[in-house]
Design a protein around this motif. Sequence first.
Motif, PDB file in Angstrom:
ATOM      1  N   SER B  66       0.810  -1.218   0.000  1.00 43.37           N
ATOM      2  CA  SER B  66       0.000   0.000   0.000  1.00 43.37           C
ATOM      3  C   SER B  66       0.844   1.269   0.000  1.00 43.37           C
ATOM      4  N   ARG B  67       2.131   1.157   0.417  1.00 45.67           N
ATOM      5  CA  ARG B  67       2.922   2.389   0.436  1.00 45.67           C
ATOM      6  C   ARG B  67       3.349   2.814  -0.972  1.00 45.67           C
ATOM      7  N   GLN B 102      -4.992   7.711  -7.850  1.00 39.75           N
ATOM      8  CA  GLN B 102      -3.654   8.162  -7.467  1.00 39.75           C
ATOM      9  C   GLN B 102      -3.176   9.217  -8.458  1.00 39.75           C
ATOM     10  N   GLU B 103      -1.972   9.713  -8.175  1.00 39.34           N
ATOM     11  CA  GLU B 103      -1.455  10.838  -8.950  1.00 39.34           C
ATOM     12  C   GLU B 103      -0.707  10.357 -10.193  1.00 39.34           C
ATOM     13  N   ALA B 156       8.799   5.290  -4.251  1.00 40.90           N
ATOM     14  CA  ALA B 156       7.903   4.132  -4.243  1.00 40.90           C
ATOM     15  C   ALA B 156       6.620   4.329  -5.041  1.00 40.90           C
ATOM     16  N   PRO B 157       6.723   4.513  -6.356  1.00 42.20           N
ATOM     17  CA  PRO B 157       5.505   4.581  -7.173  1.00 42.20           C
ATOM     18  C   PRO B 157       4.887   3.194  -7.344  1.00 42.20           C
ATOM     19  N   THR B 196      -7.840  -6.047  -7.091  1.00 45.75           N
ATOM     20  CA  THR B 196      -6.525  -6.072  -6.455  1.00 45.75           C
ATOM     21  C   THR B 196      -5.728  -4.805  -6.683  1.00 45.75           C
ATOM     22  N   GLY B 197      -6.143  -3.999  -7.663  1.00 44.97           N
ATOM     23  CA  GLY B 197      -5.331  -2.841  -8.021  1.00 44.97           C
ATOM     24  C   GLY B 197      -4.125  -3.193  -8.862  1.00 44.97           C
ATOM     25  N   ASN B 198      -3.994  -4.469  -9.223  1.00 36.50           N
ATOM     26  CA  ASN B 198      -2.863  -4.864 -10.063  1.00 36.50           C
ATOM     27  C   ASN B 198      -2.996  -4.264 -11.458  1.00 36.50           C
TER      28      ASN B 198
END
Lengths: 266, 395
Positions: B66-67, B102-103, B156-157, B196-198
């Motif tokens: 998550s980071r 996200q950005e 950490a993108p 999952t966000g994958n």
Amino acid sequence: MNIVVLVKQVPDTTEIKLDPKTGTLIREGVASVINPDDRLALETALRLKEAHGAVVTVLSMGPPQAIDAVSEAYAMGADRGVLLCDPNFAGADTRATSFTLGRAIERLGREEPVELVLAGRQAIDGDTAQIGPQVAEHLGWPQVTYVQELRLEDGGRLRAWRRLPEGVEEVVCPLPAVATVLEVPGEVRWPLVDRLLAACEDEAPLAVWDAAALGVKAREVGLKGSPTQVRETFSPKGERHTQWLEGSPAEQAAALLAALRGHKLL
Amino acid sequence: MAVWIIEENCTGCGLCARACPYGAIEMEDKLAHITGRCIECGACLAACRFEALASDLEEEPLPDLSRYRGVWVFAEVSGGSPAPVVRELLGEGARLARALDQELAAVLLGHQVEPLVEELAAWGAQRVYLADHPHLARYSTLAYTRVLAELIRRQAPAVLLMGATPLGRDLAPRLSRRLELGLTADCTQLSIDPETGNLLQTRPAFGGNVMATIYTPRVRPQMATVRPGVMAPAPRREGAHAEVVPVEVKPSPQDLVVELVSFTPTPRRGVDITQAKVIVAGGRGCRGREGFSLLEELAALLGAELAGTRVAVEEGWVAPERQVGQTGLTVRPELYLACGISGAIQHRAGILGARYIVAVNRDRRAPIFSVADYAIVGDLFQVVPALIQGLEEGS
């Protein structure tokens, strides 16, 4: 000097056909060949050997039948061959493959220092072009990609001409280094029949190394050592619904022009 | 050691030694011993009948990822401005960033490249990491890898996209291996798995015959190179603002060991078929220059560029800068008219992005028809003149 050439056995995609029903590759009866770009890398190595004297080791990773590619490379003039073969290597992505190849080059280097690793630009089945740079990173050596001509110079350097879309770059690079080849001047040599026979009769210096021979762990190689995973494969076919325009040439032409007008393409 | 012997249970039966593919288990004093040849494959575990073998080989739980946040686009510079693919990456990156909430950021390396920030912002970059240093003036694999690797470790993108250009395909594998990341080459389609966000990375293999969807479930950032000319370019929003984050560059002389001696530019191409809206292409079936002059006539009427297969180029029927396919160019016109092209996979790989494909071929089984929207089985020497006639009459 010692040169290692990386080769991959690939299906001859010029012979690949699609199953008209399923749209998948028909693999049965398709010949396996040395990847075309890798053949150029081997030719480059053999010319360096002729010009400067070198021991050329051909290195491949693959299933047991990939020994055919190593044998063919031996028949073309490589001094010896090593096949990295182990069920644990199966399913490797480029990270795991470059790790395994890198460990094998390190093992070769413990016997005799390796000064140059040559590989083809990319393989025709995967088209990733990743193995060369990733092996270079594994070894911590500089990389020179897209090489169309390569020469060795005094002082342990290579001079290479890189073919890029905008033009040709001439670079010099200290050895040891990794270079990926996309072209050689002139023709690539044919395998010699007597050497091919020697390879087939186990009279050639060809070795098979497994995971234990490399001292790698199962989790570092193959599927387990691969950060990327294949979720699904599918045929690109099916996205297009082919309309067959029948009739005389004039009727076909008229039907096509009408369709193109319908899409506002005319 | 991930596999070990529980000595009180071991009967010295030797089953495990026989099961080991690596000869890594030796029998000594009626006890099994695991030697240094063990690669921890686990083959022995199933062989033991006395519960005398144990291991900690388990599927590791998914790490907390998550980071890792943000979608990054590598802003390749070509001839003093962002390469065309950068705008396509930003267009695609914006879509992914929205899906992830996200950005979207661009990473710009070079020397005196700050003026390019404005352009990247107009194409949707919300943040630009700017590494400006004389050592980065010219692309160098090792120097660029060092800067990017350090920046990625710090920031950490979640996603890093690069163009599958010659530069991108030199840099991305080097960088991915340094950080032990996954890398998917030459993607033609990207999406986010909503569960999952994958990042789901779809790419052609076997020259376009098979599509594979790849993902990287356990490692971040997820790296992919994207084929130029496939994704839609980002819309331009004049005056959009991006936050500029300067990146400290600590150069190392070892990174500049590959010296550029000379550069011989390729003579400027007269045409750029990758930008063409309509393409008329010919292959072996054109049988020679006469066939191509027929196609030229048709192309003129359609306002199209002429193109050819590898065979047509090798035969000298059409200029090399007009070659379409794996060893030539990837095109994405509105209309691709393939005449006398059987459609080897190497050729089809270069036209997948075309909106409409029309194929004219005498052989009904020619593979080109499998990718065609409109199929005409016939002799191009009859069909093309009929098309020319139809166009002349229609105008």
